[in-house]
Structures are given as C-alpha cells and as structure tokens.
Design a protein around this motif. Structure first.
Motif, PDB file in Angstrom:
ATOM      1  N   ASN A 105     -18.604  26.622 -24.891  1.00  0.00           N
ATOM      2  CA  ASN A 105     -18.114  27.574 -25.659  1.00  0.00           C
ATOM      3  C   ASN A 105     -18.069  27.790 -24.098  1.00  0.00           C
ATOM      4  OD1 ASN A 105     -17.769  27.667 -28.039  1.00  0.00           O
ATOM      5  ND2 ASN A 105     -20.052  28.475 -28.205  1.00  0.00           N
ATOM      6  N   GLY A 159     -11.776  28.334 -36.448  1.00  0.00           N
ATOM      7  CA  GLY A 159     -12.538  27.446 -37.102  1.00  0.00           C
ATOM      8  C   GLY A 159     -11.668  26.302 -36.884  1.00  0.00           C
ATOM      9  N   THR A 219     -15.726  33.997 -37.512  1.00  0.00           N
ATOM     10  CA  THR A 219     -15.038  32.256 -37.052  1.00  0.00           C
ATOM     11  C   THR A 219     -16.736  32.371 -37.761  1.00  0.00           C
ATOM     12  OG1 THR A 219     -13.490  32.445 -36.207  1.00  0.00           O
ATOM     13  CG2 THR A 219     -14.601  30.495 -36.396  1.00  0.00           C
ATOM     14  N   ARG A 247     -18.138  27.183 -36.218  1.00  0.00           N
ATOM     15  CA  ARG A 247     -16.641  27.360 -35.763  1.00  0.00           C
ATOM     16  C   ARG A 247     -16.559  26.408 -36.782  1.00  0.00           C
ATOM     17  NH1 ARG A 247     -15.462  28.263 -29.920  1.00  0.00           N
ATOM     18  NH2 ARG A 247     -13.371  27.367 -29.515  1.00  0.00           N
ATOM     19  N   SER A 298     -12.530  29.619 -40.587  1.00  0.00           N
ATOM     20  CA  SER A 298     -12.302  31.214 -39.769  1.00  0.00           C
ATOM     21  C   SER A 298     -11.718  31.454 -41.142  1.00  0.00           C
ATOM     22  CB  SER A 298     -11.486  31.079 -38.611  1.00  0.00           C
ATOM     23  OG  SER A 298      -9.845  30.418 -38.904  1.00  0.00           O
TER      24      SER A 298
END
Lengths: 212, 178
Positions: free
Chosen positions: B6, B80, B115, B119, B122
């Motif tokens: 991330n 997402g 989200t 992930r 969303s």
C-alpha cells in the motif's frame, strides 16, 4: 459623512459603511448571524438582516448594502419580518432545541432573535432535520455539536483572521454541511491556546473539551 | 494486499502528482483543476496529496479538504476491485434506493464513500445512471443491475465470494501441480 433616513430617523454615517453596521451603531437592531464588524466581504449567508430601501425593488440584505446619501430605509416592515421569521424558522428546523441542557442558554443568539421576532423555538410547520452524531470529538482540543451549529461561519472567519493558515473550514454541503478541521493538521494545531472560535460562536456549538 | 504494498503504491502516486504539479500555476483558482487531475489519474485523493497541494498553492490543508468534500466527484479512499454504485436519483429514491444502499453498507461493513479493508469493494452513491424504468438500480463492475432488492444484494456479493474462492482453489491446485 452622509445623511440618510432609517425608520423615520435622520442619521449621519461614514461613507463606505455598511447599512447593517450603521443601524447597529445607532441602536437600531437588525437580526443577523453571519456578519462580523469590520469584515471585508459579507457573506450574507444567514439571510436574516433584510431591510427595505425606498426605490429598490424587494428587500435587500443590509450587510452587503453600502449607505448612500439620501437613502430612505425601513427595517420594520411586514415583508422584512416575514423573511426574517422564515429564515430563523429554517435555522431552528436543523437545530436541536434543547435549551435546558445547552451552555448557551440565555446568551444564545437564536433565543434572542426568536424573542425579538416572536417566533416559537420549535417551528410547527417544519420537519426537524438533525445530524448524526450529536457530538464530534475528532478535534484534539474542541468538541463540536453539529446540531447546535447554525453554520454562520463566524468561527471559520475568526480562524482565518487569527492564523495565516486556518484550521477550520466548512466541509461537505447541503444539509450535510458541517464545520470541520482537517485530521492531518492535528500535530500543528494551536487551538488550546487560541479559542477564538469558541468565544465567537453564538450558540456554543464549539466548546473547549473538558479534561478529566 | 499488505501494508508495504500500500505505501509503495501511495509513494508512486505521490511522485506522479509531484511531477505534474509544476504544470499548474500557483494561484488558488488552480485548486480544483489540480484536484481533478489527481482524481482522474488515481481515482482518489490520498491524504498526503492534499497536504502536497496545499503547500504548493500556499493555502491551508483544511481549505483543500473543505473544497474537496464539497464536490461529490472527489473520493478519499482508493477504489476497490469491484466498484459498487447505488443510484439515488429521483426514481430510485422513491422506489427505495436508500434501502439498497443501506443493505450494501451493512453487508460490506463500510459506509458510502469507503472501501473495504481487503480493497475488494468500494461503495458510492450516484445520482441517476439513466435507466429509471429499472429502479432501484445498482451498478456493479460497470454492469447495471435493475430492480434491486435486498435478496439481490446478498446474491451479488455471494457470487463474488464464490468466484473468489474458486480462483483461490484453482491457484492452489496449480501450485500443487508444479
């Protein structure tokens, strides 16, 4: 200096002054929330400070009107009061009327105006729209009560005046609008020493958090 | 996706933004064009990007935040893998679009605009996707689903879960075959 007539009274005022300020200086009360003395551009967002001017079609907001020689102004007409009552009632419809438990009780701008305009604190014809949650404790030093807040923007303005880079802002929009700070600013906030926003708030929507 | 991944991803995004900022003037009216550039390229506004833009234009970060929250087009969370849009236009609103949105929120454990942690999904609300006769409508992975109902919400999410499990099983058997 110029001369104008307000409510049948002859008044001399400084050139360039706003009509609202001249009225307030001469003890002619006009309900208002978002106006602050000395502000450069009035937002005219509270829609309360209406007056009627002879020769001008329809009521105008006095905070955005500059006085002119020979102006004839009426602050207490049926039309003006009707508009002011409607604005106040709309504000009250998104306000949690809980005066007995509110620290602003008896020194509250809304109570004063309701009394002046003879409006009940709980408007009969409007639905209540309250926000959630009742209290926002995201700020490191301040508590924010969105349902007390009338979004007059005085706190945002004084914050802007006291700091080069302000910490308060309006966020979101429409019925969801709130006064907010930006989470990531947390570390740099001088708010526990400033408190200008807490002092200026007319309805105690911003309060210094009690520790312990 | 791991935390490391991330932050790598965010670093790349920030570098990209930084390299493009200089093509904008430093006047405050460039704020919205800059935010739009970031939103178009990266589909959301990372927190550090907000600070970067504020510094570049020499305005308060909270001011950038205030502007960005005003407009619906700006998001604060990365999209997402499966974006879900629930329509709350007039027709969908009167036929219970808010119930559908609430259903997605509850089943996914996120609020509108957020989200999921993995992930995968969303969720956002939109105003009219242009097929009011099918109200209430949800758009999942760009496919329009009309006449939504709570049972259909469950069905859709179950479908994704089954698909994911199938893929994982296939991956595992591939690995054991090697």
């Amino acid at each position: 200096m110029i001369t104008l007539t307000i409510d049948n009274r002859e008044i001399t005022a400084k050139e360039g002054a706003t009509l609202l300020q001249v009225c307030l200086d001469h003890d002619i009360y006009i309900p208002h929330l978002c106006y602050l003395e000395g502000m450069e551009h009035a937002a005219a967002s509270c829609r309360l400070c209406f007056v009627e001017i002879e020769g001008v079609a329809g009521p105008v907001t006095s905070c955005t009107t500059i006085v002119k020689e020979g102006m004839v102004v009426k602050t207490d007409t049926e039309v003006v009061r009707h508009l002011q009552r409607a604005s106040l009632q709309l504000l009250l419809s998104v306000h949690h009327v809980d005066c007995a438990h509110c620290p602003a009780n008896r020194k509250c701008a809304l109570q004063d105006m309701a009394k002046f305009l003879k409006v009940g604190l709980k408007p009969k014809y409007l639905e209540q729209h309250l926000k959630e949650p009742e209290i926002d404790q995201g700020h490191p030093y301040l508590d924010y009560y969105p349902n007390r807040c009338v979004l007059c923007g005085r706190c945002v303005l004084v914050c802007k005046n006291s700091h080069d880079r302000p910490f308060l802002t309006f966020a979101k929009r429409g019925l969801d609008t709130v006064i907010s700070f930006y989470e990531e600013d947390r570390a740099e906030m001088p708010c526990d020493e400033c408190l200008a926003c807490v002092e200026i708030c007319p309805v105690s929507a911003l309060m210094k958090r009690k520790v312990g | 996706m791991t935390k490391q991944n991330n932050s790598d991803e965010e670093r790349i995004i920030l570098e990209d933004i930084e390299s493009r900022l200089s093509s904008f003037g430093k006047d405050r009216w460039n704020l919205i064009p800059i935010l739009q550039m970031i939103q178009t390229r990266h589909h959301y506004l990372p927190a550090d990007a907000i600070r970067m833009v504020a510094n570049y234009l020499d305005i308060a970060a909270c001011e950038v935040y205030g502007v960005a929250t005003f407009y619906n087009q700006f998001r604060f969370n990365p999209p997402g893998k499966h974006p879900i849009q629930v329509c709350l236009g007039t027709a969908c609103h009167v036929s219970g679009g808010d119930i559908i949105l609430e259903n997605f929120e509850r089943k996914l454990g996120i609020r509108e605009g957020e989200t999921t942690e993995d992930r995968e999904f969303s969720l956002e609300r939109v105003a009219c996707v242009g097929c009011c006769a099918l109200a209430p409508v949800a758009v999942v992975d760009k496919i329009v689903h009309g006449r939504m109902a709570p049972s259909k919400v469950e069905g859709l999410l179950l479908g994704f879960q089954i698909e994911k499990e199938k893929q994982e099983r296939a991956k595992r058997s591939d690995e054991s075959n090697l």
